[in-house]
Enzyme design. Sequence first.
Site, short mmCIF file in Angstrom:
data_model
loop_
_atom_site.label_atom_id
_atom_site.label_comp_id
_atom_site.label_asym_id
_atom_site.label_seq_id
_atom_site.Cartn_x
_atom_site.Cartn_y
_atom_site.Cartn_z
N HIS A 81 4.13 1.26 2.04
CA HIS A 81 5.31 0.58 1.49
C HIS A 81 5.95 1.43 0.39
O HIS A 81 7.16 1.54 0.30
CB HIS A 81 4.92 -0.77 0.87
CG HIS A 81 4.39 -1.76 1.85
ND1 HIS A 81 3.05 -2.08 1.93
CD2 HIS A 81 5.00 -2.49 2.81
CE1 HIS A 81 2.87 -2.99 2.87
NE2 HIS A 81 4.03 -3.25 3.43
N HIS A 121 0.86 -1.18 0.00
CA HIS A 121 0.00 0.00 0.00
C HIS A 121 0.90 1.23 0.00
O HIS A 121 2.14 1.10 -0.03
CB HIS A 121 -0.95 -0.02 1.21
CG HIS A 121 -0.24 -0.26 2.51
ND1 HIS A 121 0.63 0.64 3.06
CD2 HIS A 121 -0.25 -1.33 3.34
CE1 HIS A 121 1.10 0.15 4.19
NE2 HIS A 121 0.60 -1.05 4.39
#
Length: 280
Positions: A37, A34
């Site tokens: 990251h 997501h």
Amino acid sequence: MNIFKTKKELQEYLSSSQQREKKVALIPTMGALHEGHISLIEYAKPLADILVCSIFVNPTQFNDPQDLEKYPRPIESDIKLLEAASCDILFMPSVAEMYTPQEQWHVDLGELDRIWEGAHRPGHFQGVTQIVYKLFTLVQPDIACFGQKDFQQVMVINRMIQEKKLDIELVICPIVRDEYGLALSSRNARLSSQGKLTALALSRSLEYVRSHFENKPLETLKEDAQNILESTEGVELEYFTICETTSLSEATEIEVGKKYVALVTAWVEGVRLIDNMILN
Ligand code: PAF
């Protein structure tokens, strides 16, 4: 983006004469990527020449087999996200590639392994350090990026780097929150829209403590934060604490020159959520 599934392919690529002099950043993940990251990738970009992201759902860090089974694995969309973020290398090995059967060894993490997440998830940090140590040895990165969201994990990895005398710079990247304040996590995908609203009690309690840190006693702050969480319907509090940042020992008084962090873990709709905030 180069995708490697074996250690041999990855090592051959990284040790080729063209790559040898370059600065390497490692971003270890378990996938289900997501914005949080991707922010690690963005953070690492100006600091290194080659960005290596790993996706490996590490079985040794799960103490609940159902949690491991339920862990999302949307690999096609993960690859697209990494390509769009201009990641250079994705390493996505199998379990057999990373572990021998019955593998058992551990790093001495002292108290860090026994408190907070360590107490609630016995063996979890041993699993984390096993895989991160393997990735460090394999990639030999100059820097490794981890999210502040898993605060104790970062302290554990810091301790492992010191314990094993590794020449790796640990980069701690800020927590990414949604527009309402919910810390991004792969686990949020398992929450309903109502669950996401309920889960805002975590960041609300942390924000409360941060904004009153200078003017209320620690015990009052902790009690107030616990009340915020316990009075929110649908939240089941596991722990809320205020700790010194490196040892993570619970703070009883504020010492000049030290930094403090509030840590919270609570369940919403059967999903275990963690969050934290640096207080000074
Ligand atoms: O934070 C995670 O996603 C994991 O604990 C890590 C560091 C990738 C190790 O499996």
